[in-house]
Design a protein around this motif. Structure first.
Motif, PDB file in Angstrom:
ATOM      1  N   HIS A   1      -6.643  -7.596   0.911  1.00  0.00           N
ATOM      2  CA  HIS A   1      -7.401  -7.231   2.113  1.00  0.00           C
ATOM      3  C   HIS A   1      -7.527  -5.709   2.233  1.00  0.00           C
ATOM      4  O   HIS A   1      -8.498  -5.202   2.780  1.00  0.00           O
ATOM      5  N   LEU A   2      -6.538  -5.004   1.688  1.00  0.00           N
ATOM      6  CA  LEU A   2      -6.553  -3.532   1.698  1.00  0.00           C
ATOM      7  C   LEU A   2      -7.148  -2.954   0.422  1.00  0.00           C
ATOM      8  O   LEU A   2      -7.161  -1.741   0.240  1.00  0.00           O
TER       9      LEU A   2
ATOM     10  N   ALA B   1      -2.454  -7.834   0.512  1.00  0.00           N
ATOM     11  CA  ALA B   1      -2.680  -6.601  -0.255  1.00  0.00           C
ATOM     12  C   ALA B   1      -4.153  -6.494  -0.641  1.00  0.00           C
ATOM     13  O   ALA B   1      -4.759  -5.418  -0.535  1.00  0.00           O
TER      14      ALA B   1
ATOM     15  N   ARG C   1      -4.959  -2.289   9.948  1.00  0.00           N
ATOM     16  CA  ARG C   1      -5.849  -3.321   9.400  1.00  0.00           C
ATOM     17  C   ARG C   1      -5.098  -4.635   9.213  1.00  0.00           C
ATOM     18  O   ARG C   1      -5.634  -5.716   9.466  1.00  0.00           O
ATOM     19  N   LEU C   2      -3.836  -4.531   8.788  1.00  0.00           N
ATOM     20  CA  LEU C   2      -3.025  -5.737   8.626  1.00  0.00           C
ATOM     21  C   LEU C   2      -2.578  -6.286   9.981  1.00  0.00           C
ATOM     22  O   LEU C   2      -2.572  -7.505  10.188  1.00  0.00           O
TER      23      LEU C   2
ATOM     24  N   GLU D   1      -3.389   7.748   6.765  1.00  0.00           N
ATOM     25  CA  GLU D   1      -3.980   6.665   5.987  1.00  0.00           C
ATOM     26  C   GLU D   1      -3.047   5.453   5.939  1.00  0.00           C
ATOM     27  O   GLU D   1      -3.496   4.305   6.075  1.00  0.00           O
TER      28      GLU D   1
ATOM     29  N   SER E   1      -5.760  -3.487  -2.467  1.00  0.00           N
ATOM     30  CA  SER E   1      -4.558  -3.100  -3.195  1.00  0.00           C
ATOM     31  C   SER E   1      -3.945  -4.328  -3.852  1.00  0.00           C
ATOM     32  O   SER E   1      -4.550  -5.408  -3.872  1.00  0.00           O
TER      33      SER E   1
ATOM     34  N   PHE F   1       0.856  -1.187   0.000  1.00  0.00           N
ATOM     35  CA  PHE F   1       0.000   0.000   0.000  1.00  0.00           C
ATOM     36  C   PHE F   1       0.888   1.231   0.000  1.00  0.00           C
ATOM     37  O   PHE F   1       1.915   1.262   0.673  1.00  0.00           O
TER      38      PHE F   1
ATOM     39  N   GLN G   1      -3.332   3.722   9.235  1.00  0.00           N
ATOM     40  CA  GLN G   1      -4.618   3.028   9.369  1.00  0.00           C
ATOM     41  C   GLN G   1      -4.623   1.713   8.589  1.00  0.00           C
ATOM     42  O   GLN G   1      -5.163   0.706   9.054  1.00  0.00           O
ATOM     43  N   GLN G   2      -4.013   1.713   7.425  1.00  0.00           N
ATOM     44  CA  GLN G   2      -3.937   0.474   6.642  1.00  0.00           C
ATOM     45  C   GLN G   2      -3.027  -0.541   7.325  1.00  0.00           C
ATOM     46  O   GLN G   2      -3.311  -1.745   7.322  1.00  0.00           O
TER      47      GLN G   2
END
Length: 196
Positions: free
Chosen positions: A183-184, A181, A24-25, A17, A186, A10, A20-21
């Motif tokens: 999951h995001l 990726a 999430r991981l 941002e 991306s 990402f 934040q990503q």
């Protein structure tokens, strides 16, 4: 033995941002470490003061070794950042910091304090075993790292954006990286790099 392989998954110009990503991981890690690693290169007095306020117990160092020209002894950074005048801090730059903190205690403020230099937040853990991709977790290698103002995990390519990396086993695990990726929303954004 060996290093993890880190895949960029990402990229953004927004530091918040990127963080934040990364969170999430991090949420996907099994048995995440209790600590995170915070590192930063500090290029300006303002950046240094902000980071020192976030990490008051951290030790700051010269980014490059310095030697006393007369004694040839190693010179350590010895100023108190909060009280030193700008005129004393300026010639000491650039500075660097490497500090470990309990997860969830300082990362948000660290992200806000990141200035123009390269910085990172890294967290180890174990990716869950995944029969679909024939992937197995490895606590020694697995984790998430977000690089600020850089696009490689070895800090060799300063950039005007921020990059989130997933670390996997030393042989690389492109299918797992692709799934993380996705999951995001991306894709894997480049080749695997030598990680931690």
């Amino acid at each position: 033995m060996g290093n993890s392989r880190a895949y960029p998954v990402f990229r953004t110009t927004d530091a918040v941002e990127a963080w934040q990503q990364a969170l999430r991981l991090n949420a996907l890690l099994e048995e995440p470490d209790d600590e995170v690693t915070l590192m930063a290169d500090l290029l300006t007095v303002e950046d240094t003061r902000r980071m020192a306020a976030v990490l008051p117990d951290a030790e700051f160092h010269h980014s490059r070794a310095r030697w006393n020209p007369v004694t040839h002894d190693f010179v350590e950074f010895a100023l108190t950042i909060s009280t030193a005048p700008d005129s004393a801090l300026e010639p000491e730059l650039p500075l660097s910091v490497l500090h470990y903190v309990p997860a969830g205690t300082a990362e948000e403020r660290f992200v806000q304090a990141v200035g123009k230099g390269t910085a990172s937040i890294g967290r180890h853990g174990t990716w869950p075993d995944d029969a679909e991709t024939d992937s197995f977790g490895f606590a020694k290698y697995d984790g998430v790292e977000v690089l600020f103002n850089c696009d490689d995990v070895n800090w060799l390519n300063p950039a005007d954006h921020h990059t989130v990396f997933v670390h996997v086993d030393k042989l690389g695990d492109l299918p797992r990286a692709e799934k993380l990726a996705a999951h995001l929303g991306s894709t894997v954004l480049g080749d695997a790099q030598h990680g931690w």
